[in-house]
Design an enzyme around this catalytic site. Structure first.
Site, PDB file in Angstrom:
ATOM      1  CE1 TYR C 145      -2.970   3.110   0.790  1.00 22.36           C
ATOM      2  CE2 TYR C 145      -3.475   2.173   2.930  1.00 22.36           C
ATOM      3  CZ  TYR C 145      -3.661   3.153   1.990  1.00 22.36           C
ATOM      4  OH  TYR C 145      -4.538   4.187   2.242  1.00 22.36           O
ATOM      5  CE  LYS C 175      -5.869   1.692  -0.653  1.00 24.81           C
ATOM      6  NZ  LYS C 175      -6.408   1.615   0.721  1.00 24.81           N
TER       7      LYS C 175
END
Lengths: 310, 310, 310, 310
Positions: C145, C175
């Protein structure tokens, strides 16, 4: 409407070239080279030459040199090519002198970055500075050049556009040189059909075209104009895979060149390899030496860039 | 040794004033005011006038204006006061013109910030740029002016000093305008008795004096020279509590002024209230209006600054 | 291929919701609310719930709370919805505990930000940290992420992807929560059909879709899932004008909400107005009060957001 | 007055050591080493051990490990040494647990950084967060630990002090780990005789002492406590040249160590060479290998640091 219009309602994208400034070996202006540069742009269909900006090392030139350069470009363009003169300066007095001179020299338009030593702290102060410059060339369209990495002025370009269009009679639009796609999209939305938003990051050209942008200004077109021309032609014909492959090749070429002195000195070096030789950069920028140039040439040849007529 | 020497082996600290540039109401140079400024500096014992720097809005002047200002200062100083001319510019061509002119105009020394649009990325590139400037005024000592908040050049001043002293024949030292006390201390250590380190942050003057600094340059001396003079006299006599009280009052005055337009426009406004009136700042800086000026006056009076003859 | 696959070869884009964590009035976990949240996501077709991330205020929860929350989500999802558990932590020991727990609780996948107090300084160190976390849940796909604004870790996501895919057996993708479209495009290019690139900036969803992205994770889908669903349907059908109008409305709603406490507290407040009420944010975040909530409601109603069933 | 007082009216400066956390070769806690660490601190006269902070890698430990470490330190300190427990965490729930535990374990005081994932955006929000932590250990003095480089929270420490002293009944002062000497001086001024300002930058110790600081906390005292002790003794006796020479040697040692893994991993490595061996750092930090350690040893020996019994 301001008389500066490259975008159309159609899908085509206009490519304007932020031209390098040619220097002699001892670092003086090499004005003789300008003719070759202009011919090259005309040959592949660049819509205009944007001179004395970041790629043109305008801030490293004296005011006299900037004027001589503008005159030379207007001369050789000779109606075949628009000439947009960057007149931004840390001093508004000098910027206004450059603006007035550009108008008298026959330029099509002017453009300016924000003052970059004493910096405007609000959008209002920035627009006032732009207005003072635009006012010195009342007959020419004015484009604000947004490039926070160089100026340190981080005010959102879309906020500037919103205020400037009401305050500056000759306001034509924004040259957007920043990776922030969100602000770029907001500019495109606010501009509507009324103002230009020139994409100033070559790596975002295809994405910005897909978001509705129809004009770009960049130094990469000094050496990769035809490549971008072709990838955009693919995009216009709906051949997205081919368009993306072209954008991807461009990305690789850009990343490669940037490893040889950053996006300015590296680009200029690549320009010398693949088009018109404009010499090295002025200090404090540092240009790659002959050995590095050979490596750069080998790398981009390997990528298939130099062989394919770029 | 370079011929620029304010520090002594004794405890006294020399205060050099980074003078404001006086403007008329319409924004032109108010050269008539320079005489009053010089007289004021001589009166309270400023060691020199540093002109056309950050406080002097040099970057907002045209080259011609900067030359006219330098000439005027050399004229009115008339041997009573050293004149140090800041010649830094985004263009080394213009900086060299300014340097050569300063020498011919009779300045005592020159000084320059790093180029601030195209910025040097290494200490070597920065020192090369400084060398190019220094070389245009071979008879004058050269001081590097370190001010990362304005130039965006964050290379350590102590690293610059280390290289510049070997590469620039006229290298005199560093004007250090940054809160980083660690780098300042390293500069003081490296300078030894050979080079000057001018403290450029007024709030750190006492601390820097305690660390061995013996010279400072600042715009705050335009209006608070006598206050700093007195607090340093206390320090020299070992009256540390009184010295700290003086530094504390200075801090409050500075913080107050800064709330009226930042350390430049606010300081210039306070200068107009408590000394020679040099008018407002040039755009893109924004000066406080009459109402704000009245509030500023009230605030610093409340602090006891204006009443005590500062 | 890693078992985590939302993108298809077709034009559809999967929307995964970074769900808010519901709190009671006294600031405890309101686990009862999770059922309603899950039902809502299933109703409009969210592909998964991403829990305990930035929007979920995972870093403001205790480890025990994070585990309780993960268990509850796995329970209520009950096969109708994938549950991806964010397990990032400043401590790799805690992150590994959370990862192992997620696997035992029945989560579909895990994801983690970079350690954010002692930060990795190189891509290698970052990938090593990710590998240590992934290794604690060897049966679950791991997604890195990337959110530099929160972690202070500015290493390029595309460089992380390039190394992680060879070093982490369960590596599933990235992400990407950053405005830098250039790095996002490079991620998409490198990912090919092998890894997921989840667009993490709602304002860039349409542009990223046009660049080839086929999956997104965001907190905005807590309240604007159907709006994004519709605008992407337009895009898929080639109705670009309608798609852009939808993206534009989303932009305005986002900007409006952000003025009421930033993208987290403001979004959560808007979520309470237009969907499932998850209460306010935990300190140090500050939630808008009742008066501000009324203003926010009025503003987004005016935009036509609340009326149109969003 | 809060019961945490190291500064006196006299010239002596108290040195508190931000101790390293000892790890085994496999990365677990090496609690056996704590006894040796405590004995060493008592031997040279450190006023306290500050545990689980930045140098102690508190953010890389689990909550359970932090508690075990605090208990061990309270045990071995045994009245010979104060134990101050850093309880800062991205989650206030965990921070409060740690605070309550520290009180029950017999710590002298607690301290915390600002939450560092979701960050407070105003001084009020930051002080509220600190108050929540302090409230969980109502019998212990609370010190705010200002370290913007790690937390990303750039609110001025002096502004925090100004608000916290009225809002937090147990507020004891500020640990100031930042190069900004201006803000440090303002803290010292505002603290008066009422609160502690712990200097947290070892390179500024002498300068801060000259500005009136009388207490410092740092990791450098793990290996250079006696060196700083001696240089401050010189300062107290008015032997400023000797004091500066000591500070200068410290600077060189610090700069040298930092080249071997930054101020944390490099310092910890030097600690292993010159005092108690606490092993390497936890990931994501990277410790120097054996070859680098040998080079580090050679370099600091060359500086005369290891030979002089530091």
């Amino acid at each position: 409407m301001t008389g500066l219009r490259y975008s159309t309602d159609g899908p085509d994208m206009a490519l304007l070239t932020a031209v390098f400034t040619p220097f002699t070996e001892t670092g003086g202006l090499a004005l003789d080279t300008v003719q070759k540069q202009a011919d090259d742009l005309v040959a592949w269909g660049s819509a205009a030459a944007y001179i004395g900006g970041t790629a043109g090392e305008g801030a490293s030139l004296s005011t006299e040199e900037r004027m001589a350069l503008a005159e030379r470009w207007c001369e050789v363009a000779d109606g075949r090519l628009d000439v947009i003169v960057h007149v931004g300066h840390s001093s508004l007095v000098e910027a206004r002198r450059l603006a007035a001179h550009a108008e008298s020299a026959g330029a099509k338009a002017i453009s300016a970055v924000a003052p970059y030593f004493h910096r405007p702290e609000t959008v209002a102060a920035l627009v006032d500075a732009c207005a003072a410059i635009a006012d010195a060339a009342p007959g020419l369209p004015f484009t604000y050049y947004h490039i926070p990495s160089m100026t340190g002025v981080n005010l959102r370009a879309s906020d500037v556009l919103l205020v400037a269009r009401d305050k500056i009679p000759t306001f034509a639009g924004v040259k957007f040189a920043h990776n922030d796609m969100v602000d770029l999209q907001r500019c495109l939305h606010l501009a509507g059909g009324q103002h230009e938003v020139f994409v100033g990051v070559a790596k975002l050209v295809l994405a910005a075209w897909q978001s509705g942008a129809r004009a770009a200004i960049g130094s990469v077109y000094n050496f990769a104009g035809p490549l971008f021309r072709r990838l955009l032609d693919h995009a216009v014909r709906g051949e997205l895979a081919e368009a993306r492959a072209g954008q991807q090749l461009a990305q690789q070429v850009i990343d490669t060149a940037a490893r040889y002195g950053g996006e300015l000195a590296g680009f200029k070096a690549l320009g010398a390899l693949s088009g018109v030789d404009c010499g090295g950069c002025r200090p404090p920028l540092v240009s790659p030496g002959p050995e590095q140039l050979a490596l750069l040439r080998a790398e981009v040849t390997e990528l298939g860039f130099l062989d394919t007529g770029h």
